[in-house]
Design a protein around this motif. Structure first.
Motif, PDB file in Angstrom:
ATOM      1  N   ALA A  27       0.855  -1.184   0.000  1.00 20.23           N
ATOM      2  CA  ALA A  27       0.000   0.000   0.000  1.00 20.23           C
ATOM      3  C   ALA A  27       0.893   1.236   0.000  1.00 20.23           C
ATOM      4  CB  ALA A  27      -0.907  -0.001   1.222  1.00 20.23           C
ATOM      5  N   PRO A  28       0.386   2.357  -0.532  1.00 18.15           N
ATOM      6  CA  PRO A  28       1.175   3.592  -0.500  1.00 18.15           C
ATOM      7  C   PRO A  28       1.464   4.011   0.936  1.00 18.15           C
ATOM      8  CG  PRO A  28      -0.699   3.818  -1.982  1.00 18.15           C
ATOM      9  CD  PRO A  28      -0.873   2.536  -1.224  1.00 18.15           C
ATOM     10  N   GLY A  29       2.679   4.506   1.156  1.00 15.63           N
ATOM     11  CA  GLY A  29       3.074   4.988   2.474  1.00 15.63           C
ATOM     12  C   GLY A  29       3.847   6.282   2.346  1.00 15.63           C
ATOM     13  N   GLU A  30       4.440   6.705   3.438  1.00 15.48           N
ATOM     14  CA  GLU A  30       5.186   7.967   3.454  1.00 15.48           C
ATOM     15  C   GLU A  30       6.382   7.964   2.515  1.00 15.48           C
ATOM     16  OE1 GLU A  30       6.288   9.227   7.350  1.00 15.48           O
ATOM     17  OE2 GLU A  30       4.295   8.830   8.176  1.00 15.48           O
ATOM     18  N   ASN A  31       7.045   6.819   2.390  1.00 13.67           N
ATOM     19  CA  ASN A  31       8.266   6.736   1.583  1.00 13.67           C
ATOM     20  C   ASN A  31       8.091   5.793   0.398  1.00 13.67           C
ATOM     21  OD1 ASN A  31       9.805   8.437   3.322  1.00 13.67           O
ATOM     22  ND2 ASN A  31       9.890   6.743   4.770  1.00 13.67           N
ATOM     23  N   LEU A  33       5.974   2.679  -1.509  1.00 11.01           N
ATOM     24  CA  LEU A  33       5.120   1.561  -1.146  1.00 11.01           C
ATOM     25  C   LEU A  33       5.593   0.924   0.150  1.00 11.01           C
ATOM     26  CD1 LEU A  33       4.544  -0.209  -4.565  1.00 11.01           C
ATOM     27  CD2 LEU A  33       2.948   1.209  -3.287  1.00 11.01           C
ATOM     28  N   GLU A  34       4.650   0.586   1.003  1.00  8.31           N
ATOM     29  CA  GLU A  34       4.962  -0.105   2.246  1.00  8.31           C
ATOM     30  C   GLU A  34       4.480  -1.539   2.150  1.00  8.31           C
ATOM     31  OE1 GLU A  34       3.292   2.086   5.513  1.00  8.31           O
ATOM     32  OE2 GLU A  34       4.735   3.705   5.282  1.00  8.31           O
ATOM     33  N   SER A  36       3.680  -5.041   4.359  1.00  9.03           N
ATOM     34  CA  SER A  36       3.416  -5.531   5.705  1.00  9.03           C
ATOM     35  C   SER A  36       2.807  -6.914   5.624  1.00  9.03           C
ATOM     36  CB  SER A  36       2.495  -4.569   6.463  1.00  9.03           C
ATOM     37  OG  SER A  36       1.306  -4.346   5.740  1.00  9.03           O
ATOM     38  N   GLU A  58      -3.350  -2.704  -2.447  1.00  2.00           N
ATOM     39  CA  GLU A  58      -4.285  -1.595  -2.332  1.00  2.00           C
ATOM     40  C   GLU A  58      -4.499  -1.064  -3.745  1.00  2.00           C
ATOM     41  OE1 GLU A  58      -5.322   2.590  -2.118  1.00  2.00           O
ATOM     42  OE2 GLU A  58      -3.399   1.791  -2.813  1.00  2.00           O
TER      43      GLU A  58
END
Length: 88
Positions: A27-31, A33-34, A36, A58
């Motif tokens: 999923a998109p994150g701050e830096n 794609l993240e 988990s 996502e």
């Protein structure tokens, strides 16, 4: 997903600490794609099922990764995922 990526995702999601039906979620994150380890996707996620492992994308991540191949490697116990154009 490459065979190597499938093996790495399997290793991450089938540990004793992982949820029973774990998969990897992008999923998109701050830096960027993240990634988990999750117990399942969320409504609206695209699902990739490869050799018994699940990757949940996502919708925005799915659009960004269209036409890409997820690959992975492990060096000194560190997992790295990367994207490549699919082989033709």
């Amino acid at each position: 997903m490459t065979d190597q990526a499938v093996d790495v995702v399997r290793g991450l999601t089938q540990t004793p600490e992982a949820p029973e039906h774990a998969g990897l979620r992008l999923a998109p994150g701050e830096n960027g794609l993240e990634l988990s380890v999750v117990d399942g996707g969320v409504p609206g996620d695209d699902v990739i099922d490869a050799d018994g492992v699940q990757v949940y994308l996502e919708q925005q991540a799915s659009a960004l990764l269209d036409e890409q191949t997820l690959d992975a490697n492990v060096n000194d116990g560190q997992v790295s995922f990367f994207l490549a154009a699919p082989a033709t």
